[in-house]
Design a protein around this motif. Sequence first.
Motif, short mmCIF file in Angstrom:
data_model
loop_
_atom_site.label_atom_id
_atom_site.label_comp_id
_atom_site.label_asym_id
_atom_site.label_seq_id
_atom_site.Cartn_x
_atom_site.Cartn_y
_atom_site.Cartn_z
N GLY A 1 0.92 -1.15 -0.06
CA GLY A 1 0.15 0.07 -0.21
C GLY A 1 1.02 1.14 -0.34
O GLY A 1 0.50 2.35 0.10
N ILE A 2 1.89 1.17 -0.11
CA ILE A 2 2.91 2.22 -0.34
C ILE A 2 3.14 2.85 -1.16
O ILE A 2 2.82 2.45 -2.66
N GLY A 3 3.08 4.52 -2.03
CA GLY A 3 3.35 5.39 -2.55
C GLY A 3 3.75 6.23 -2.63
O GLY A 3 4.06 6.60 -1.13
N LYS A 4 4.56 6.75 -4.02
CA LYS A 4 5.24 7.42 -4.36
C LYS A 4 5.14 8.76 -4.84
O LYS A 4 4.87 8.17 -5.94
N ALA A 5 4.67 9.97 -4.10
CA ALA A 5 4.11 10.89 -4.79
C ALA A 5 4.81 12.58 -5.80
O ALA A 5 5.56 12.90 -4.59
N HIS A 6 4.88 12.33 -6.84
CA HIS A 6 5.62 13.83 -7.23
C HIS A 6 4.51 14.83 -8.01
O HIS A 6 5.02 16.12 -8.07
N ALA B 1 -3.25 12.31 -4.63
CA ALA B 1 -4.11 11.55 -4.46
C ALA B 1 -4.29 10.61 -4.91
O ALA B 1 -5.43 9.04 -4.28
N GLU B 2 -4.14 10.08 -5.88
CA GLU B 2 -3.32 8.45 -6.41
C GLU B 2 -2.99 7.83 -5.37
O GLU B 2 -3.88 6.44 -4.99
N ALA B 3 -2.57 7.92 -4.51
CA ALA B 3 -1.56 7.32 -3.57
C ALA B 3 -2.21 7.62 -2.31
O ALA B 3 -2.37 5.88 -1.65
#
Length: 378
Positions: free
Chosen positions: A209-214, A220-222
């Motif tokens: 469930g971990i995400g990286k956002a730029h 929002a997606e993460a």
Amino acid sequence: MNETTGPSPTQRTRVAVVFGGRSSEHAISCVTAGSVLSALDRDVYEVIPVGIAPDGRWVLEADDPERLRISGPGQLPAVDGDRPGVTLARTGAGAGLTISEPSAPPRALGEVDVVLPLLHGPWGEDGTIQGMLEMAGVRYVGAGVLASAVSMDKAYMKVVLAAAGLPVMESTTVTEREWRADPDAVLAGAAELGYPLFVKPARGGSSIGIGKAHDAEGLAEAIENALVHDPKILVEVSAEGGREVECGVLETLDGGVETSVPAEIRITGEHEFYDFAAKYLPEEHTELDVPARIPTEVTARMQELAARAFRAVGGEGLARVDFFLMPDGSLVVNELNTMPGFTPLSMFPRMWAASGLEYGALVDRLLRLALQRGTGLR
């Protein structure tokens, strides 16, 4: 067996190995159990495998380590919930297991000397099973109720570590209620931390469930992806340029604490960070340095911080403390795991093997620590 004396020196120690569980880390718990079941010395320990199915049913599992391995992408092991049910209940002097099957009366398996709870994530690593075992009066491996709960919740763990003077990454906590009520406000508040950002389930593990956002769209997606696993999430500043280095902590039989050599994880291929595939699937996704190639003084500082983090949360038995080694040479505590993985690819046993404590001896040490520790306030 009772709460104060433990097993007789003339008999094998009865160990209930509990694994599976209701969290999204069910499969990894099974893999960990397979490795541990293979390592336990059956001349010393009488092993009872107890699986917790994804729906929460407790069953008497097969003592079959091979069935609990990852056989390939998408082929993850799971507890067989159709096996005979099992319950752990307080007896006069300790706790015993009872088997129940639809076509037969309940059958007692006898008392248990110690429980090895190889559960990862909520409903296992978070103090819940530890509280149940305390109530039942049975010894168990690893951290107690409070240390398990605090270390499972990344937001509260940061509060405790920061209060103890340990360096942590800046972050903010977001609940599903806040996100549904005003997503624009959540995005604006998180953006103040500065991109890129990591989004993590607050009480998750195994990089699930971990995400990286730029940017805001990626954030929002993460957030949506993380909320699938936990209604409480952590949005954290990315340790750009930081090296991921880990250190093992282990209690000694005389009540002290010792630390392993550190190890470093370097990500290869298409993986931008240490995600689930890089962590548990074929090893070409990662390069592991055990011990880490870092200066001696950095190693000493990391080991000192790892021991301090362990003490700060009230750790017992074992922990793996994860760090970022920043480009300026500073160290930041990423998180502390009170029940790190014991899979063949897991860093905790690798670090201790490099420190002179092989896998079987490591498991034996943890069980002996648990057997000499009583339940209740301490």
